[in-house]
Write a protein that holds these residues in place. Sequence first.
Motif, PDB file in Angstrom:
ATOM      1  N   GLU A  91       0.845  -1.193   0.000  1.00  0.00           N
ATOM      2  CA  GLU A  91       0.000   0.000   0.000  1.00  0.00           C
ATOM      3  C   GLU A  91       0.879   1.240   0.000  1.00  0.00           C
ATOM      4  OE1 GLU A  91      -3.347   0.088  -0.123  1.00  0.00           O
ATOM      5  OE2 GLU A  91      -3.441  -2.096  -0.197  1.00  0.00           O
ATOM      6  N   GLN A  92       0.701   2.088  -1.008  1.00  0.00           N
ATOM      7  CA  GLN A  92       1.434   3.347  -1.045  1.00  0.00           C
ATOM      8  C   GLN A  92       0.672   4.353  -0.191  1.00  0.00           C
ATOM      9  OE1 GLN A  92       2.999   4.477  -4.856  1.00  0.00           O
ATOM     10  NE2 GLN A  92       2.865   6.639  -4.343  1.00  0.00           N
ATOM     11  N   CYS A  93       1.359   4.967   0.744  1.00  0.00           N
ATOM     12  CA  CYS A  93       0.736   5.906   1.676  1.00  0.00           C
ATOM     13  C   CYS A  93       0.721   7.313   1.079  1.00  0.00           C
ATOM     14  CB  CYS A  93       1.511   5.931   2.990  1.00  0.00           C
ATOM     15  SG  CYS A  93       1.651   4.324   3.782  1.00  0.00           S
ATOM     16  N   PRO A  94      -0.413   7.995   1.164  1.00  0.00           N
ATOM     17  CA  PRO A  94      -0.459   9.369   0.657  1.00  0.00           C
ATOM     18  C   PRO A  94       0.303  10.314   1.596  1.00  0.00           C
ATOM     19  CG  PRO A  94      -2.555   8.794   1.647  1.00  0.00           C
ATOM     20  CD  PRO A  94      -1.706   7.549   1.663  1.00  0.00           C
ATOM     21  N   LYS A  95       1.042  11.218   0.992  1.00  0.00           N
ATOM     22  CA  LYS A  95       1.791  12.195   1.781  1.00  0.00           C
ATOM     23  C   LYS A  95       0.870  13.361   2.127  1.00  0.00           C
ATOM     24  CE  LYS A  95       5.046  14.642  -0.180  1.00  0.00           C
ATOM     25  NZ  LYS A  95       6.302  15.120  -0.735  1.00  0.00           N
ATOM     26  N   VAL A  96       0.862  13.755   3.395  1.00  0.00           N
ATOM     27  CA  VAL A  96       0.021  14.873   3.823  1.00  0.00           C
ATOM     28  C   VAL A  96       0.835  16.016   4.424  1.00  0.00           C
ATOM     29  CG1 VAL A  96      -1.995  13.402   4.170  1.00  0.00           C
ATOM     30  CG2 VAL A  96      -0.447  13.828   6.088  1.00  0.00           C
ATOM     31  N   PHE A  97       2.155  15.812   4.593  1.00  0.00           N
ATOM     32  CA  PHE A  97       3.004  16.863   5.144  1.00  0.00           C
ATOM     33  C   PHE A  97       4.424  16.647   4.678  1.00  0.00           C
ATOM     34  CE2 PHE A  97       5.974  18.398   8.379  1.00  0.00           C
ATOM     35  CZ  PHE A  97       5.581  19.721   8.490  1.00  0.00           C
ATOM     36  N   ASP A  98       5.090  17.734   4.294  1.00  0.00           N
ATOM     37  CA  ASP A  98       6.503  17.711   3.936  1.00  0.00           C
ATOM     38  C   ASP A  98       7.059  19.082   4.291  1.00  0.00           C
ATOM     39  OD1 ASP A  98       8.939  18.158   2.336  1.00  0.00           O
ATOM     40  OD2 ASP A  98       8.441  16.254   1.388  1.00  0.00           O
ATOM     41  N   GLN A 102       6.493  22.446   2.102  1.00  0.00           N
ATOM     42  CA  GLN A 102       5.501  23.381   2.593  1.00  0.00           C
ATOM     43  C   GLN A 102       6.122  24.702   3.003  1.00  0.00           C
ATOM     44  OE1 GLN A 102       3.148  19.752   4.187  1.00  0.00           O
ATOM     45  NE2 GLN A 102       1.872  21.541   4.583  1.00  0.00           N
ATOM     46  N   LEU A 103       7.355  24.684   3.484  1.00  0.00           N
ATOM     47  CA  LEU A 103       8.038  25.958   3.739  1.00  0.00           C
ATOM     48  C   LEU A 103       8.250  26.722   2.432  1.00  0.00           C
ATOM     49  CD1 LEU A 103      10.713  24.999   6.418  1.00  0.00           C
ATOM     50  CD2 LEU A 103       8.773  26.567   6.717  1.00  0.00           C
ATOM     51  N   ALA A 104       8.405  25.980   1.333  1.00  0.00           N
ATOM     52  CA  ALA A 104       8.565  26.602   0.013  1.00  0.00           C
ATOM     53  C   ALA A 104       7.212  26.961  -0.609  1.00  0.00           C
ATOM     54  CB  ALA A 104       9.327  25.660  -0.907  1.00  0.00           C
ATOM     55  N   GLY A 105       6.128  26.629   0.074  1.00  0.00           N
ATOM     56  CA  GLY A 105       4.808  27.039  -0.400  1.00  0.00           C
ATOM     57  C   GLY A 105       4.051  26.017  -1.225  1.00  0.00           C
ATOM     58  N   GLU A 106       4.530  24.764  -1.283  1.00  0.00           N
ATOM     59  CA  GLU A 106       3.804  23.765  -2.079  1.00  0.00           C
ATOM     60  C   GLU A 106       4.028  22.370  -1.525  1.00  0.00           C
ATOM     61  OE1 GLU A 106       4.577  22.252  -6.330  1.00  0.00           O
ATOM     62  OE2 GLU A 106       6.498  23.156  -5.778  1.00  0.00           O
ATOM     63  N   LEU A 107       2.959  21.593  -1.458  1.00  0.00           N
ATOM     64  CA  LEU A 107       3.031  20.185  -1.104  1.00  0.00           C
ATOM     65  C   LEU A 107       2.816  19.391  -2.360  1.00  0.00           C
ATOM     66  CD1 LEU A 107       3.174  17.875   0.994  1.00  0.00           C
ATOM     67  CD2 LEU A 107       0.677  18.050   1.170  1.00  0.00           C
ATOM     68  N   ARG A 108       3.857  18.687  -2.807  1.00  0.00           N
ATOM     69  CA  ARG A 108       3.728  17.825  -3.982  1.00  0.00           C
ATOM     70  C   ARG A 108       3.219  16.463  -3.547  1.00  0.00           C
ATOM     71  NH1 ARG A 108       9.456  19.251  -5.371  1.00  0.00           N
ATOM     72  NH2 ARG A 108       9.767  17.089  -4.771  1.00  0.00           N
ATOM     73  N   LYS A 109       2.471  15.833  -4.385  1.00  0.00           N
ATOM     74  CA  LYS A 109       1.914  14.512  -4.082  1.00  0.00           C
ATOM     75  C   LYS A 109       2.881  13.387  -4.404  1.00  0.00           C
ATOM     76  CE  LYS A 109      -1.981  15.929  -2.525  1.00  0.00           C
ATOM     77  NZ  LYS A 109      -2.310  15.786  -1.135  1.00  0.00           N
ATOM     78  N   ASP A 110       4.127  13.709  -4.786  1.00  0.00           N
ATOM     79  CA  ASP A 110       5.153  12.712  -5.117  1.00  0.00           C
ATOM     80  C   ASP A 110       4.491  11.387  -5.367  1.00  0.00           C
ATOM     81  OD1 ASP A 110       6.973  14.745  -4.784  1.00  0.00           O
ATOM     82  OD2 ASP A 110       7.704  14.028  -2.885  1.00  0.00           O
TER      83      ASP A 110
END
Length: 110
Positions: A91-98, A102-110
Motif C-alpha cells: 500500500e502506497q501511503c499518501p503524503k500529507v506533510f513535507d 511546505q516551507l517553500a509554499g507547495e506540497l507535492r503529491k510525489d
Amino acid sequence: MKKYLIVAEVKPEHLEEYIDIHINVWPEMLEAVHDAGYTNEAIWIFKNYSIIYLECPDDKDHDDLNAALRATDVCKKWDLTVGPWFAGGFEQCPKVFDLTQQLAGELRKD
C-alpha cells in the motif's frame, strides 16, 4: 526528489527471515536497486509491517523505477524468495506533510 512510503504486512512466521535478508541483502540486489534509479531506500519494521521509504529523482517516479527493477533477473529471484512472506499487497501511503515543500509554499503529491 520524489519521496514515497509503502507499507506491507509480513506474515509473522516469516518476519525474522524478512529482517535477516534485508540486513544481509544480496550485493547484486543492492546494485539493481541503485541501477534502476532509486536515490535512497530505507526499511523499518513495526510489529509485522514493513515500512519502505523510497526516493526517486524528480524526472522519474516510483512506478517507472519499480518496473525497471522488477525486470531484472536478480529482482525476479528476490521476488520468488521474499514474495511468499507477505500477507497481502503493498500500500502506497499518501503524503500529507513535507516540511521542506511546505516551507517553500507547495506540497507535492510525489
